[in-house]
Design a protein around this motif. Sequence first.
Motif, PDB file in Angstrom:
ATOM      1  N   ALA A  70       0.721  -1.361  -0.043  1.00  0.00           N
ATOM      2  CA  ALA A  70      -0.178   0.185  -0.044  1.00  0.00           C
ATOM      3  C   ALA A  70       0.943   1.258  -0.260  1.00  0.00           C
ATOM      4  N   THR A  71       0.439   2.167  -0.595  1.00  0.00           N
ATOM      5  CA  THR A  71       1.638   2.928  -0.261  1.00  0.00           C
ATOM      6  C   THR A  71       0.550   4.086   0.858  1.00  0.00           C
ATOM      7  N   THR A  72       1.757   4.863   1.031  1.00  0.00           N
ATOM      8  CA  THR A  72       1.606   5.317   2.496  1.00  0.00           C
ATOM      9  C   THR A  72       2.164   6.880   2.453  1.00  0.00           C
ATOM     10  N   GLN A  73       1.620   7.907   2.738  1.00  0.00           N
ATOM     11  CA  GLN A  73       2.631   9.484   2.797  1.00  0.00           C
ATOM     12  C   GLN A  73       3.767   8.800   4.390  1.00  0.00           C
ATOM     13  N   ILE A  74       4.812   9.640   4.301  1.00  0.00           N
ATOM     14  CA  ILE A  74       5.896   9.472   4.614  1.00  0.00           C
ATOM     15  C   ILE A  74       5.369  10.971   6.014  1.00  0.00           C
ATOM     16  N   ALA A  75       5.302  10.497   6.994  1.00  0.00           N
ATOM     17  CA  ALA A  75       4.885  11.230   8.129  1.00  0.00           C
ATOM     18  C   ALA A  75       5.860  12.477   8.786  1.00  0.00           C
TER      19      ALA A  75
ATOM     20  N   PHE B 232       7.250  24.101   3.856  1.00  0.00           N
ATOM     21  CA  PHE B 232       7.028  23.132   4.310  1.00  0.00           C
ATOM     22  C   PHE B 232       5.877  23.093   5.862  1.00  0.00           C
ATOM     23  N   SER B 233       4.883  22.385   5.624  1.00  0.00           N
ATOM     24  CA  SER B 233       3.519  22.258   6.825  1.00  0.00           C
ATOM     25  C   SER B 233       3.610  20.718   6.768  1.00  0.00           C
ATOM     26  N   THR B 234       3.523  20.986   8.748  1.00  0.00           N
ATOM     27  CA  THR B 234       3.930  20.388   9.534  1.00  0.00           C
ATOM     28  C   THR B 234       2.566  19.439   9.868  1.00  0.00           C
ATOM     29  N   SER B 235       1.356  20.097   9.451  1.00  0.00           N
ATOM     30  CA  SER B 235       0.252  19.495   9.904  1.00  0.00           C
ATOM     31  C   SER B 235      -0.175  18.084   8.539  1.00  0.00           C
ATOM     32  N   THR B 236       0.269  18.866   7.080  1.00  0.00           N
ATOM     33  CA  THR B 236      -0.564  17.709   5.778  1.00  0.00           C
ATOM     34  C   THR B 236       1.193  17.403   5.327  1.00  0.00           C
ATOM     35  N   LYS B 237       1.969  16.911   6.676  1.00  0.00           N
ATOM     36  CA  LYS B 237       3.294  16.524   5.344  1.00  0.00           C
ATOM     37  C   LYS B 237       3.427  16.727   4.135  1.00  0.00           C
TER      38      LYS B 237
END
Length: 154
Positions: free
Chosen positions: A32-37, A49-54
């Motif tokens: 599965a493709t997962t956004q890196i946090a 860069f937004s740390t809330s939306t990554k």
Amino acid sequence: MAEKLQAHARSIERYYAETSMNSLTQAIPVSATTQIALAAAPVNTGSCFSTSTKRFTPPIGKYTVNYGFLLSTNMADGDEVSIGLRKNGTEVRRVTQSAAQAGFCAVDGTISFEQTVATDYWDLAITVDGSGSDRTLGSVSFSSLNNWAIWRQE
């Protein structure tokens, strides 16, 4: 004169963000493709860069993202790990590496991209092709230095 100096300063300003997982761990489902946090940005020149939306949302220009990540558990020999650069949620570049042995797997690289519309956003996602249980990105026994991405204007 002051206006000219300010205009010149803006013209040479470079947008730059040092981001990390801030010592967090993240479960990565297999296939599965997962956004890196990327939850921290201790350096964020231009606040792109937004740390809330990554997400990285820079002005128009050419950029690179350098990254280094450590998958720390359940890696199998031969698992393929892909880091994808996504634009507005759609993958536009992918770098794939194979795990050399079971256990830990480090992935690193550099991807170049061009921002052509000021409202486009970019993020990094990970995919592990293998079988069995979830893999873990990051580890509480390692510092956030092992899981980072640096976004910078060329």
